[in-house]
Design an enzyme around this catalytic site. Structure first.
Site, short mmCIF file in Angstrom:
data_model
loop_
_atom_site.label_atom_id
_atom_site.label_comp_id
_atom_site.label_asym_id
_atom_site.label_seq_id
_atom_site.Cartn_x
_atom_site.Cartn_y
_atom_site.Cartn_z
N ASP A 41 -9.23 -8.95 4.83
CA ASP A 41 -8.01 -8.61 4.10
C ASP A 41 -7.16 -7.57 4.81
O ASP A 41 -5.92 -7.68 4.87
CB ASP A 41 -8.34 -8.08 2.70
N HIS A 54 -9.51 -12.29 0.19
CA HIS A 54 -9.05 -12.24 -1.20
C HIS A 54 -7.59 -12.67 -1.26
O HIS A 54 -6.71 -11.98 -0.77
CB HIS A 54 -9.21 -10.81 -1.73
N GLU A 98 -12.20 -14.89 -2.45
CA GLU A 98 -12.12 -14.11 -3.67
C GLU A 98 -10.80 -14.41 -4.36
O GLU A 98 -9.75 -14.47 -3.70
CB GLU A 98 -12.21 -12.61 -3.36
N ASN A 122 -14.92 -9.02 5.53
CA ASN A 122 -13.68 -9.22 4.79
C ASN A 122 -12.49 -8.91 5.71
O ASN A 122 -12.42 -7.81 6.28
CB ASN A 122 -13.67 -8.30 3.57
N GLY A 154 -15.34 -4.88 4.39
CA GLY A 154 -14.10 -5.13 5.11
C GLY A 154 -13.40 -3.89 5.60
O GLY A 154 -13.26 -3.67 6.80
N ARG A 168 4.26 -4.44 8.96
CA ARG A 168 5.43 -4.52 9.82
C ARG A 168 6.11 -5.89 9.75
O ARG A 168 7.07 -6.13 10.45
CB ARG A 168 5.04 -4.21 11.27
N ARG A 178 -4.83 -12.61 -3.38
CA ARG A 178 -4.38 -11.96 -4.61
C ARG A 178 -3.15 -12.67 -5.16
O ARG A 178 -2.39 -13.31 -4.42
CB ARG A 178 -4.07 -10.49 -4.35
N THR A 197 -7.05 -1.36 -4.87
CA THR A 197 -8.12 -2.30 -4.56
C THR A 197 -8.83 -2.62 -5.85
O THR A 197 -8.59 -1.98 -6.87
CB THR A 197 -9.09 -1.71 -3.51
N HIS A 207 -18.42 -3.45 -2.02
CA HIS A 207 -17.30 -2.59 -2.42
C HIS A 207 -17.59 -1.14 -2.05
O HIS A 207 -18.53 -0.54 -2.53
CB HIS A 207 -16.95 -2.67 -3.90
N GLY A 208 -16.75 -0.63 -1.16
CA GLY A 208 -16.84 0.77 -0.76
C GLY A 208 -17.96 1.08 0.22
O GLY A 208 -18.20 2.25 0.54
#
Length: 263
Positions: free
Chosen positions: A17, A51, A78, A15, A221, A26, A53, A108, A199-200
């Site tokens: 992201d 992802h 995603e 991932n 990711g 920045r 979003r 997240t 995830h995680g």
């Protein structure tokens, strides 16, 4: 064996992201998430996950459009179950779309998609994406009711949310979550689904999940981006793939059992 070049054992979706998060912090053009994706492929990533979003806090529309024709593996996009996102996905045409829940105030993704509660909407989204030739995945909690509902939508893939396992703080809780995930994998297979997870997950907790034979793919990711600060980007990708494949191969030896999961 070269672990990061072992197709068919278990796939790593990198991932990107949080490469975009660093860029956007920045307002610069670097680090470039497109370059990160291509380097990740060279280092053994089996797919690239990103992802888009609704608030565009990290990945931008232009990133998705620029990356799609350059990938040699596959794109796993995603997105939330909104008409805007579904239309963007159908226009860009990634190989995979993973439908996820989304709240603007979350740092997240905090939980799985409620397929049971939003069945009609999710099913319609699956049908639209499938009609565009896109394979659909539903990001859900490892819960039997959600798995059954996911299968009923016609989605061929589920991605199990491993957040509760990743956040567990004592051995009993870790073991309970591993059992929960393993049972969810079995349930998904029973419904004829391809089962992924994520995830995680990071370099010291991924092993028991990667060892589960029914899981096809892990999407990771933040941990890789964080480790890359010290190890370098491609080394970080290679290390994660090696850990995953080693865990899977060791679990398939006759004497091996799933780590942390009681018989």
């Amino acid at each position: 064996m070269i672990f990061h070049a072992s197709p068919g054992v278990i796939d790593l979706g990198v991932n990107i992201d949080h490469v975009a998060t660093l860029r956007n912090a920045r307002g610069t053009t670097y680090p470039d998430p497109i370059a990160a994706a291509l380097l990740a492929e060279e280092a053994g990533a089996d797919l690239i996950t990103l992802h888009l979003r609704e608030d565009r806090r990290h990945i931008k529309d232009a990133d998705v459009r620029a990356l799609r024709p350059q990938l040699r593996t596959r794109m796993n996009l995603e997105c939330a179950v909104t008409q805007e996102m579904l239309d963007i996905a159908c226009d860009i045409g990634p190989q995979d779309v993973c439908l996820v829940p989304e709240r603007r105030q979350e740092v997240t993704t905090e939980g799985g998609l409620d397929v049971v509660g939003g069945f009609a909407k999710v099913q319609a989204a699956c049908q639209q994406l499938a009609g565009a030739g896109i394979r659909v995945s539903l990001f859900i909690d490892p819960d039997p009711a959600q798995i059954e509902a996911a299968a009923a939508t016609g989605a061929p893939v589920v991605e199990l949310h491993t957040g509760r396992y990743a956040e567990a703080t004592d051995d009993a809780e870790v073991k309970a979550e591993l059992v929960r995930i393993e049972r969810a994998v079995e349930e998904g297979i029973r419904w004829g689904l391809r089962v992924n997870a994520g995830h995680g997950l990071h370099y010291t907790n991924v092993q028991p999940i990667a060892a589960m034979a029914g899981i096809h793919e892990l999407n990771i990711g933040h941990a890789i981006v964080a480790h890359a600060v010290f190890a370098g980007w491609q080394n970080a990708v290679r290390e994660m793939k090696a850990i995953m494949v080693a865990a899977r191969l060791s679990a398939t030896t006759p004497a091996a059992a799933h780590p942390g999961v009681p018989a």
